[in-house]
Write an enzyme that holds these catalytic residues in place. Structure first.
Site, mmCIF file in Angstrom:
data_model
loop_
_atom_site.group_PDB
_atom_site.id
_atom_site.type_symbol
_atom_site.label_atom_id
_atom_site.label_comp_id
_atom_site.label_asym_id
_atom_site.label_seq_id
_atom_site.Cartn_x
_atom_site.Cartn_y
_atom_site.Cartn_z
ATOM 1 N N GLY A 1 0.837 -1.202 0.000
ATOM 2 C CA GLY A 1 0.000 0.000 0.000
ATOM 3 C C GLY A 1 0.867 1.245 0.000
ATOM 4 O O GLY A 1 2.064 1.194 0.266
ATOM 5 N N GLY B 1 0.770 4.806 1.710
ATOM 6 C CA GLY B 1 0.151 5.728 2.662
ATOM 7 C C GLY B 1 0.685 7.136 2.450
ATOM 8 O O GLY B 1 1.497 7.378 1.567
ATOM 9 N N LYS C 1 8.193 -0.060 5.661
ATOM 10 C CA LYS C 1 7.668 1.260 5.273
ATOM 11 C C LYS C 1 8.843 2.116 4.839
ATOM 12 O O LYS C 1 9.714 2.450 5.648
ATOM 13 C CB LYS C 1 6.931 1.901 6.441
ATOM 14 C CG LYS C 1 6.097 3.097 6.027
ATOM 15 C CD LYS C 1 5.548 3.811 7.227
ATOM 16 C CE LYS C 1 4.048 3.769 7.265
ATOM 17 N NZ LYS C 1 3.500 4.557 8.369
ATOM 18 N N ASP D 1 -4.417 9.138 14.820
ATOM 19 C CA ASP D 1 -4.971 8.776 13.509
ATOM 20 C C ASP D 1 -5.677 7.426 13.582
ATOM 21 O O ASP D 1 -5.462 6.556 12.728
ATOM 22 C CB ASP D 1 -3.857 8.775 12.459
ATOM 23 C CG ASP D 1 -4.402 8.928 11.037
ATOM 24 O OD1 ASP D 1 -5.593 9.277 10.882
ATOM 25 O OD2 ASP D 1 -3.641 8.679 10.077
HETATM 26 N N1 LIG Z 1 2.712 -4.298 9.325
HETATM 27 C C1 LIG Z 1 1.917 -4.393 8.259
HETATM 28 N N2 LIG Z 1 1.564 -5.595 7.777
HETATM 29 C C2 LIG Z 1 0.756 -5.697 6.699
HETATM 30 N N3 LIG Z 1 0.246 -4.645 6.033
HETATM 31 C C3 LIG Z 1 0.557 -3.406 6.465
HETATM 32 C C4 LIG Z 1 1.407 -3.217 7.588
HETATM 33 N N4 LIG Z 1 1.532 -1.882 7.809
HETATM 34 C C5 LIG Z 1 0.795 -1.275 6.865
HETATM 35 N N5 LIG Z 1 0.205 -2.173 6.045
HETATM 36 C C6 LIG Z 1 -0.675 -1.886 4.911
HETATM 37 O O1 LIG Z 1 -0.001 -0.992 4.043
HETATM 38 C C7 LIG Z 1 -0.909 -0.037 3.513
HETATM 39 C C8 LIG Z 1 -0.374 1.374 3.724
HETATM 40 O O2 LIG Z 1 -0.332 1.622 5.112
HETATM 41 P P1 LIG Z 1 -0.079 3.047 5.756
HETATM 42 O O3 LIG Z 1 -0.313 2.905 7.208
HETATM 43 O O4 LIG Z 1 1.238 3.557 5.340
HETATM 44 O O5 LIG Z 1 -1.089 3.992 5.041
HETATM 45 P P2 LIG Z 1 -2.677 4.173 5.100
HETATM 46 O O6 LIG Z 1 -3.187 3.869 6.466
HETATM 47 O O7 LIG Z 1 -3.265 3.407 3.961
HETATM 48 O O8 LIG Z 1 -2.758 5.690 4.767
HETATM 49 P P3 LIG Z 1 -2.533 6.961 5.701
HETATM 50 O O9 LIG Z 1 -1.317 7.619 5.212
HETATM 51 O O10 LIG Z 1 -3.754 7.760 5.473
HETATM 52 O O11 LIG Z 1 -2.422 6.495 7.116
HETATM 53 C C9 LIG Z 1 -2.263 -0.303 4.171
HETATM 54 O O12 LIG Z 1 -3.057 -1.066 3.291
HETATM 55 C C10 LIG Z 1 -1.930 -1.130 5.379
HETATM 56 O O13 LIG Z 1 -2.983 -2.018 5.675
#
Ligand SMILES: Nc1ncnc2c1ncn2[C@@H]1O[C@H](COP(=O)(O)OP(=O)(O)OP(=O)(O)O)[C@@H](O)[C@H]1O
Length: 489
Positions: free
Chosen positions: A178, A180, A199, A297
């Site tokens: 994903g 974010g 990330k 958040d």
């Molecule tokens: N530890 C993890 N294991 C599996 N998937 C993850 C993990 N961390 C994040 N993700 C997935 O990666 C994607 C991006 O996550 P991220 O938290 O960076 O952004 P977001 O929540 O989609 O956006 P925002 O910037 O608005 O918070 C999401 O679909 C999230 O479910």
């Protein structure tokens, strides 16, 4: 006549077929080459023995802490000593801010505050990047260029860029999970078979640096069953990456409104399990550690779900630390539209009650299956919270439930969840319950609910119109109480 020397020298001075070199030159070369070979052999043996010793130590440490066998820097195992008088206890400054949950929850207090007893099983030991390790790294490494800035990284693994490139096939698109606001999240497969989420932070105007430090400060040291675990980090050049445990089963938003719906509709029990886990994680962040962590958040896409439908709260990039001396701080409003508490949106006033409001929105979202803000609906239904208050005001609470449920929850269970949500959504933030109380509300049986409702009704007597939500809550509870009373007969 030939002298004895000249008779000895003569054969050595003969030219050999090897490039026409004299015999003594060839012998000399062979001797030197053999010495070099022996030295090289001895050196490599020595290096191999040292490596083995180090690897054995790493394996032992990795097994102990269930961490991938990569760089395991020098480890210090500190169990921090804590007083057990207060839930808000302080860690020793020198050994890190956060407490070992084992110590924290090992006293009498644990039984009383049993909302968090999962914490007992997770033992945090800080896996310290010691100063000796830092000073032994390459002088040209980015870390050495920024010693003060990163001296607080007293935990976790330091992954190299190379390891992460190998884990993600050089950050190829098919590893992207994903994207974010702060970075791209990749799925990585480490060489030891561990799956991780990486990330990779965007670096707009040093944003990566800021986000990196916030996340590390907020969850670097904490361990809780319902918080996503931060395993380590990567600092190379301007690159900043955070490495988390990989949570396999998507996030709550995907299960309620997105791609996971095709796998089936989440039943009531699973939804409540996820929300209860989220409430426990927040109770831990707000009430069990010092300084407390305000997530800022909380929303359905930041609640990850594992194979057993346990919640794992993630994305601490906006988190704020709040010391016990602060009841609130004023800050730039951040967060996600639809989830932000009204007082925070209006004034920037932030404390843990903002997270509690956002939790209330997620709870409503989970009960109703509706988005917090949905422009596809009729005007009076766009804002989920407002619509729900109207529905409850007109005694139509039974109608708010997600119509996709194959088996509807009992009226009691529905009302209990709605009550918890409405109390979290109280416009007066001072009246919102603490997260540990929300946990108790969600877990409590009917008798406990009844006595709490009585107290809550008494408390809401002197509320005015502005606190309509708290006035409405007892009405739901009242119906629930009558029902349970009659069913006991
Ligand atoms: N530890 C993890 N294991 C599996 N998937 C993850 C993990 N961390 C994040 N993700 C997935 O990666 C994607 C991006 O996550 P991220 O938290 O960076 O952004 P977001 O929540 O989609 O956006 P925002 O910037 O608005 O918070 C999401 O679909 C999230 O479910």
């Amino acid at each position: 006549m030939l002298s004895p020397e000249s008779s000895f020298d003569e054969p050595l001075s003969h030219k050999t077929p090897m490039l026409g070199l004299k015999l003594w030159v060839v012998i000399g070369l062979v001797v030197v080459f053999s010495i070099v070979l022996i030295l090289a052999f001895l050196t490599s043996m020595y290096i191999m023995i040292q490596n083995r010793k180090r690897l054995r130590k790493d394996v032992m440490i990795s097994e102990k802490y269930k961490l991938p066998i990569l760089h395991v820097p020098h480890v210090s195992k500190e169990i921090k000593v804590v007083g057990d008088q207060e839930m808000n206890v302080k860690g020793s400054k020198s050994s890190g801010r956060f407490l070992d949950p084992l110590v924290l929850f090992s006293g009498r207090r644990l039984k009383k505050n049993s909302y968090d007893n999962e914490s007992r099983i997770s033992i945090e030991k800080s896996n310290t990047v010691s100063s000796s390790f830092i000073s032994s790294v390459d002088l040209h490494s980015p870390l050495m260029a920024l010693p003060d800035q990163f001296s607080h990284l007293e935990w976790g693994h330091w992954f190299t860029l190379r390891e992460l490139q190998l884990a993600t096939n050089f950050f190829s698109d098919d590893h992207i999970i994903g994207d974010g606001g702060y970075g791209i999240v990749y799925k990585g497969d480490l060489i030891n078979g561990t799956q991780v989420a990486i990330k990779k932070l965007h670096n707009h105007l040093g944003q990566a640096e800021k986000e990196f430090r916030v996340e590390v400060d907020a969850i670097g040291h904490v361990r809780h069953k319902n918080l996503v675990r931060l395993l380590g980090f990567c600092i190379e050049g301007t690159q900043r990456m955070l490495i988390y445990e990989y949570v396999k089963n998507g996030n709550l938003e995907q299960w309620l409104h997105g791609q996971k719906c095709s796998l089936g509709i989440l039943d009531w029990e699973k939804r409540m399990k996820i929300l209860l886990g989220t409430a426990k994680a927040l109770a831990y962040l707000h009430e069990a550690i010092e300084p407390k962590v305000v997530h800022r958040d909380i929303k359905s896409s930041n609640i990850l779900i594992d194979d057993d439908f346990n919640a794992k709260v993630s994305d601490f990039g906006l988190a704020k630390l709040l010391g016990s001396e602060n009841t609130h701080i004023t800050t730039r409003v951040m967060g996600t539209f639809g989830y932000v508490a009204p007082e925070y949106a209006k004034t920037g006033l932030l404390n843990e009650k903002s997270d509690i409001y956002s939790f209330g929105v997620v709870l409503l979202e989970t009960i109703t299956g509706r988005d917090p803000v949905d422009y596809g609906r009729a005007a009076h239904e766009i804002n989920l919270v407002e619509w729900l208050k109207t529905m409850i005001g007109s005694k139509r609470s039974e109608e708010v439930i997600d119509p996709r449920f194959e088996i509807r929850p009992s009226t009691k269970a529905l009302k209990r969840a709605l009550l918890a949500a409405l109390r979290c959504l109280d416009p007066d933030y001072t009246k919102r319950p603490k997260m540990s109380q929300v946990v108790q509300m969600m877990e409590s049986d009917d008798d406990q609910m009844t006595s709490r409702n009585d107290r809550s009704r008494a408390h809401s007597k002197n509320t005015n119109n502005a606190h309509k939500v708290t006035n409405e809550a007892p009405r739901i509870e009242h119906a629930g109480r009558r029902k349970s009373a009659s069913s006991r007969k």
